[in-house]
Write a protein that holds these residues in place. Structure first.
Motif, PDB file in Angstrom:
ATOM      1  N   TYR A   1       0.981  -1.535   0.009  1.00  0.00           N
ATOM      2  CA  TYR A   1       0.123   0.003  -0.206  1.00  0.00           C
ATOM      3  C   TYR A   1       0.807   1.209  -0.024  1.00  0.00           C
ATOM      4  CZ  TYR A   1      -3.589  -3.470   1.510  1.00  0.00           C
ATOM      5  OH  TYR A   1      -4.467  -4.494   1.571  1.00  0.00           O
TER       6      TYR A   1
ATOM      7  N   ASP B   1       0.525   4.542  -0.582  1.00  0.00           N
ATOM      8  CA  ASP B   1      -0.302   5.468  -0.471  1.00  0.00           C
ATOM      9  C   ASP B   1      -0.979   5.459   0.813  1.00  0.00           C
ATOM     10  OD1 ASP B   1      -2.306   3.907  -1.246  1.00  0.00           O
ATOM     11  OD2 ASP B   1      -3.448   5.459  -2.486  1.00  0.00           O
ATOM     12  N   MET B   2      -0.700   4.573   1.826  1.00  0.00           N
ATOM     13  CA  MET B   2      -1.414   4.558   3.030  1.00  0.00           C
ATOM     14  C   MET B   2      -1.067   5.897   3.880  1.00  0.00           C
ATOM     15  SD  MET B   2      -1.823   1.462   6.096  1.00  0.00           S
ATOM     16  CE  MET B   2      -2.975   0.317   5.127  1.00  0.00           C
TER      17      MET B   2
ATOM     18  N   ILE C   1       0.618   9.615   3.638  1.00  0.00           N
ATOM     19  CA  ILE C   1       0.997  10.660   2.772  1.00  0.00           C
ATOM     20  C   ILE C   1       1.764  11.577   3.382  1.00  0.00           C
ATOM     21  CG2 ILE C   1      -0.183  12.652   1.483  1.00  0.00           C
ATOM     22  CD1 ILE C   1      -2.710  10.819   1.389  1.00  0.00           C
TER      23      ILE C   1
ATOM     24  N   SER D   1       2.405  15.299   3.657  1.00  0.00           N
ATOM     25  CA  SER D   1       1.580  16.274   3.454  1.00  0.00           C
ATOM     26  C   SER D   1       2.217  17.476   3.551  1.00  0.00           C
ATOM     27  CB  SER D   1       0.468  16.301   4.621  1.00  0.00           C
ATOM     28  OG  SER D   1       0.936  16.262   5.801  1.00  0.00           O
TER      29      SER D   1
ATOM     30  N   CYS E   1       0.228  12.196   7.116  1.00  0.00           N
ATOM     31  CA  CYS E   1      -0.997  11.998   7.405  1.00  0.00           C
ATOM     32  C   CYS E   1      -1.486  10.409   6.873  1.00  0.00           C
ATOM     33  CB  CYS E   1      -2.083  12.914   6.961  1.00  0.00           C
ATOM     34  SG  CYS E   1      -2.151  13.183   5.028  1.00  0.00           S
TER      35      CYS E   1
ATOM     36  N   ASN F   1      -3.916   8.080   4.758  1.00  0.00           N
ATOM     37  CA  ASN F   1      -5.012   7.995   3.769  1.00  0.00           C
ATOM     38  C   ASN F   1      -6.498   7.530   4.213  1.00  0.00           C
ATOM     39  OD1 ASN F   1      -6.211   7.966   1.195  1.00  0.00           O
ATOM     40  ND2 ASN F   1      -4.568   7.316   0.060  1.00  0.00           N
ATOM     41  N   SER F   2      -7.593   8.491   4.286  1.00  0.00           N
ATOM     42  CA  SER F   2      -8.403   7.787   4.531  1.00  0.00           C
ATOM     43  C   SER F   2      -9.204   6.638   3.725  1.00  0.00           C
ATOM     44  CB  SER F   2      -9.701   9.102   4.791  1.00  0.00           C
ATOM     45  OG  SER F   2      -9.867   9.752   3.550  1.00  0.00           O
ATOM     46  N   HIS F   3      -8.634   6.600   2.734  1.00  0.00           N
ATOM     47  CA  HIS F   3      -8.990   5.473   1.728  1.00  0.00           C
ATOM     48  C   HIS F   3      -8.844   4.151   2.395  1.00  0.00           C
ATOM     49  CE1 HIS F   3      -9.314   3.337  -2.105  1.00  0.00           C
ATOM     50  NE2 HIS F   3      -8.001   2.495  -1.893  1.00  0.00           N
ATOM     51  N   TYR F   4      -8.005   4.030   3.305  1.00  0.00           N
ATOM     52  CA  TYR F   4      -7.724   2.610   4.145  1.00  0.00           C
ATOM     53  C   TYR F   4      -8.584   2.613   5.312  1.00  0.00           C
ATOM     54  CZ  TYR F   4      -4.206   2.176   0.502  1.00  0.00           C
ATOM     55  OH  TYR F   4      -3.446   2.044  -0.423  1.00  0.00           O
TER      56      TYR F   4
END
Length: 157
Positions: free
Chosen positions: A70, A72-73, A75, A77, A100, A102-105
């Motif tokens: 993963y 891009d877990m 980022i 910022s 930070c 990644n809220s995708h996870y």
């Protein structure tokens, strides 16, 4: 490592991964990590360099360990100054709020089972980068963070 990181010698990722696995493969498997993630670089550095050397390493390691990768877990910022120019305390200060999750996870971590990651970086000097990333991951709900660096640098006091 300098050629790999700054001189576009991307092929060295294979060499570093092979050497690492030659000596530590069974120990890495014994960790029981659920995924492999790299320490991220800021998008400006990515544009300038054209790649994240740590993501190259971690992707090859994930393939070898048969684990999800993963990249891009985490980022980056904030585009911080290079860590090599700071003493250990200044390194920590330089990285405050630099990363930070990644809220995708979030959905991946909302499962009831614990989730652990192997966090990969190229150079470990004072531990400030690993500490900053680990804090973010634990706050997001990662149960365990294992860290791995290819090289050890010398901290300037």
């Amino acid at each position: 490592m300098s050629a790999f990181k700054y001189q576009n010698r991307r092929g060295l990722a294979d060499f570093f991964c092979q050497e690492l696995c030659r000596y530590r493969l069974s120990q890495l498997r014994d960790l029981g990590a659920d995924a492999v993630i790299p320490v991220p670089i800021h998008k400006n550095k990515y544009k300038k360099r054209g790649y994240n050397q740590t993501a190259l390493l971690s992707s090859r390691l994930a393939l070898t360990l048969n684990l999800p990768h993963y990249p891009d877990m985490l980022i980056r910022s904030v585009n911080t100054l290079p860590q090599k120019q700071f003493n250990p305390q200044a390194r920590l200060n330089n990285l405050k709020k630099a990363f930070c999750f990644n809220s995708h996870y979030d959905k991946l971590l909302s499962q009831s089972t614990p989730f652990s990651v192997l966090l990969v970086d190229d150079i470990y000097t004072s531990g400030a980068t690993m500490e900053a990333c680990t804090r973010i991951l634990l706050e997001a709900g990662i149960s365990e963070v294992y860290i791995l660096s290819i090289c050890i640098g010398i901290a300037r006091d």
